[in-house]
Design an enzyme around this catalytic site. Structure first.
Site, PDB file in Angstrom:
ATOM      1  CB  SER A  41     -11.984  -2.257  -2.082  1.00  0.00           C
ATOM      2  OG  SER A  41     -12.620  -1.161  -2.667  1.00  0.00           O
ATOM      3  NE  ARG A  84      -4.244  -9.587   4.594  1.00  0.00           N
ATOM      4  CZ  ARG A  84      -3.826  -8.489   5.184  1.00  0.00           C
ATOM      5  NH1 ARG A  84      -2.573  -8.124   5.095  1.00  0.00           N
ATOM      6  NH2 ARG A  84      -4.649  -7.747   5.881  1.00  0.00           N
ATOM      7  CG  ASP A 101     -13.601   0.082   0.043  1.00  0.00           C
ATOM      8  OD1 ASP A 101     -12.675   0.063   0.877  1.00  0.00           O
ATOM      9  OD2 ASP A 101     -14.329  -0.910  -0.170  1.00  0.00           O
TER      10      ASP A 101
HETATM   11  C1  BGC Z   1     -10.254  -5.041   2.121  1.00  0.00           C
HETATM   12  C2  BGC Z   1     -10.370  -3.575   2.459  1.00  0.00           C
HETATM   13  C3  BGC Z   1     -11.715  -3.033   2.026  1.00  0.00           C
HETATM   14  C4  BGC Z   1     -12.848  -3.900   2.549  1.00  0.00           C
HETATM   15  C5  BGC Z   1     -14.212  -3.417   2.088  1.00  0.00           C
HETATM   16  C6  BGC Z   1     -11.475  -5.805   2.633  1.00  0.00           C
HETATM   17  O1  BGC Z   1     -11.416  -7.122   2.207  1.00  0.00           O
HETATM   18  O2  BGC Z   1      -9.088  -5.586   2.653  1.00  0.00           O
HETATM   19  O3  BGC Z   1      -9.338  -2.843   1.833  1.00  0.00           O
HETATM   20  O4  BGC Z   1     -11.851  -1.729   2.513  1.00  0.00           O
HETATM   21  O5  BGC Z   1     -12.667  -5.230   2.139  1.00  0.00           O
HETATM   22  O6  BGC Z   1     -14.288  -3.376   0.711  1.00  0.00           O
END
Ligand code: BGC
Length: 486
Positions: free
Chosen positions: A168, A183, A221
Site C-alpha cells: 500500500s 517514496r 490496496d
Molecule cells: C499510499 C497508497 C495507499 C493508501 C491507502 C497511501 O499512503 O501511498 O498507496 O493506497 O495510503 O493505504
C-alpha cells in the site's frame, strides 16, 4: 445568539460559554469548507489527475532528493481488465498496509463469484516501519513462514505456491511483477527501499527462509479493493481506501493515457490506474492549509509530500486534534492546572479517539471523559469536553468533505454520473458519521437535489483487498496458461 455567524452545527454552540465562542470562530474559519470551495478543489483535482497521465506529469521523479516535485502520480498497474467471476485456484496473499500485515489463503471456487479465505493479521511494529529494508522483508517472510506452518502444512505441499503481494505504497511499475518504490508514505521510513524494485528484495527474504512461494502479482490496496468490490457488484467503478492512508483506483482507457503512447498496447485496451492521489496538491495550489496542517507536514517523515492525505486520513486526524488541544491549553483555555505530559506526546491520539467522542450522545459525555482519562490521563470538565467535541466535529467533517473531492474528481473525469464506489479501510468502516458527511459533500459538489437519491454511492467493502489480490493473481496465471505453447 450562540450560533450567529457560525456555519458548523450552530446548535452545539448553545452549550458553550460565550467567551469560548469568540475564539472557536477562528477554528471554524480554518476548518469549515463551503460547497463552492469543494467544487473548486474538485475541478483542480480533475486537472491534476489528467496531468498525472501525461508524459511530463507522469515522469516527474518522485523519489530521491526531489521529493517536493511530485504531482499526483497516476500509476499504471498493468491490471488490464476485471475478473469474469469464473476464476479458480488457491492463492496466498500478503497485504502490507499502514498498520498491519495480513496473510491470507484465498480459495477461488468454481461457483461463480465465490471464495473462501483464511486470514491472519499481525501488527507492524514501529521499529520495522523505521528500520532497514532487510529487517522489513525478513519480518514479512517470518510472518508468512508462521502462517504456512499453521495453515498450509508448513508449505510442504511439494509445489510452489503462487503469491500476490498487496503493497500500500506508491510504486512505478513496468509490469505487474515489479515495482520501484517512489517514496514511503504514512510516516514509514525504511532505508534502502526508495528508488528500488521491491520484488527482488522480498524474494531474497523468502529465499533466506526457503519458503516455497512465487510472487505472481504486485498490486496496491486500492486496486485490490476495486477488483474485489467490482467482482461482487459490477456497478463499482472506483475502489478507494480510507484508513491510515487515503487513495483510489479506477479503470482507464489506454488511449487516454499519453504516457502509455509508446507501449504498443491495442487502442481498446484498458488498465487500472492507481491514482496515488494522497499526493494531490503537493505544489500547494488549492488546499486551504491551516497552521496545524503545516505543522503536521513539517514534523512528518517526508515533509512536502502527501499534502492531501495529511489533511484527511486516519493517521493524521488524531494528531490534528492533539495539536489543536495543546495550543488551546497553552493559551490557557483548556485543561487548566492539569498534567498535560501525555498530550505533549506526538501521535498520542488515534482516529478512534475522535470516533468515540462523536458517538457519545449522553448528557454528561461519560464515554468521552473515559477516553480522555485513558488516552491522555486528563480529567476535563463537562464544558471542556463540549468544546473538544465541537473541535472534533470540525476536524472530522473537513476530512470527510475533502475525501469526497477526490472521489468526485475521478467521477467527473470519467463522466460517471451514477455508480458505486467500493470503499475499504478501518476509518471508513468504523467512524460512524464519516460516510454520511462524505455523501453530503458529494451531493453539494454535484448539486443533486434533496429529493434525489445518492447517484454516486459510497459502499463499504470490508477486507476486500485479500480477495482482490487473489483475483489479480488468478488473471495473471490465466494469462500465463494461455501463453504456453501447445
Ligand atoms: C499510499 C497508497 C495507499 C493508501 C491507502 C497511501 O499512503 O501511498 O498507496 O493506497 O495510503 O493505504
Amino acid at each position: 445568539m450562540a450560533g450567529s455567524g457560525f456555519r458548523y452545527r450552530p446548535e452545539i454552540l448553545d452549550e458553550i460559554k460565550e467567551e469560548d465562542i469568540m475564539y472557536l470562530k477562528e477554528y471554524e474559519d480554518w476548518f469549515v469548507l463551503e460547497s463552492d470551495q469543494l467544487k473548486k478543489i474538485t475541478d483542480h483535482f480533475v486537472k491534476e489527475l489528467e496531468k498525472g497521465l501525461t508524459k511530463e506529469g507522469g515522469n516527474i521523479v518522485s523519489f530521491g532528493p526531489n521529493l517536493d516535485q511530485v504531482t499526483t502520480p497516476m500509476n499504471v498497474t498493468w491490471v488490464m481488465g476485471f475478473p469474469s467471476g469464473h476464476e479458480t485456484g488457491r492463492i496466498l496473499t500478503l497485504d502490507m498496509g499502514g498498520t498491519n500485515l495480513r496473510v491470507c489463503d484465498v480459495c477461488l471456487s468454481t461457483r461463480k463469484r465465490d471464495f473462501e479465505q483464511t486470514q491472519r493479521k499481525y501488527k507492524l511494529p514501529d521499529e520495522v516501519k523505521t528500520g532497514t529494508g532487510e529487517q522489513l522483508w525478513d519480518f514479512i517472510a517470518g510472518r508468512l513462514e508462521t502462517f504456512l506452518h499453521e495453515h498450509h502444512n508448513g508449505g510442504r505441499t511439494g509445489t510452489t505456491l503462487p503469491l500476490s503481494f498487496t503493497f500500500s505504497f506508491p510504486v512505478d511499475q513496468k509490469s505487474i511483477r515489479s515495482g520501484v518504490l517512489q517514496r514511503w508514505t504514512k510516516n514509514f521510513n525504511v532505508t534502502g527501499v526508495e528508488g528500488q524494485d521491491i520484488i527482488p528484495q522480498l524474494e531474497a527474504a523468502f529465499q533466506r527462509k526457503n519458503l516455497p512461494v512465487r510472487i505472481v502479482a504486485l498490486i496496491n490496496d486500492t486496486t485490490g479493493t476495486l477488483i474485489a468490490s467490482h467482482y461482487r457488484d459490477p456497478q463499482v467503478k472506483v475502489g478507494s481506501i480510507f484508513s491510515t492512508g487515503c487513495n483510489a483506483a479506477y479503470m482507464e482507457e489506454c488511449e487516454l493515457i499519453p504516457k502509455l503512447a509508446d507501449s504498443g498496447l491495442p487502442k481498446n485496451a484498458k488498465v487500472i490506474i492507481n491514482t496515488e492521489y494522497g499526493a494531490f496538491d503537493n505544489d500547494r495550489k488549492i488546499l486551504p492549509l491551516t497552521p496545524f496542517d503545516r505543522q503536521i507536514d513539517h514534523e512528518s517523515a517526508r515533509p512536502g509530500t502527501q499534502i492531501y492525505e495529511k489533511m484527511v486520513s486516519g493517521l493524521y486526524i488524531g494528531e490534528m486534534l492533539r495539536l489543536i488541544m495543546l495550543k488551546l491549553h497553552e493559551e490557557g483555555r483548556l485543561f487548566k492546572d492539569q498534567d498535560v505530559t501525555r498530550l505533549r506526546n506526538e501521535n498520542a491520539l488515534e482516529a478512534s479517539f475522535l470516533s468515540v467522542a462523536e458517538m457519545d450522545f449522553s448528557d454528561r459525555l461519560d464515554d468521552m471523559r473515559e477516553e480522555f482519562e485513558e488516552s491522555l490521563g486528563l480529567s476535563p470538565s463537562l464544558h471542556e469536553l463540549r468544546i473538544c467535541r465541537y473541535l472534533i466535529g470540525l476536524v472530522a467533517t473537513r476530512a470527510a468533505r475533502l475525501y469526497a473531492c477526490g472521489i468526485a474528481a475521478i467521477c467527473k473525469k470519467k463522466n460517471l454520473r451514477r455508480c458505486h464506489i467500493g470503499v475499504d479501510g478501518s476509518v471508513f468502516n468504523r467512524y460512524s458519521g464519516f460516510k454520511g458527511r462524505a455523501a453530503q459533500a458529494l451531493r453539494e459538489i454535484f448539486d443533486w437535489p434533496p429529493t434525489e437519491l445518492e447517484l454516486i454511492a459510497l459502499n463499504a467493502f470490508e477486507d476486500g483487498s485479500g480477495v482482490g489480490a487473489a483475483l489479480a493473481a488468478a488473471l495473471v496465471l490465466e494469462g500465463e496458461e494461455k501463453a504456453k505453447p501447445l
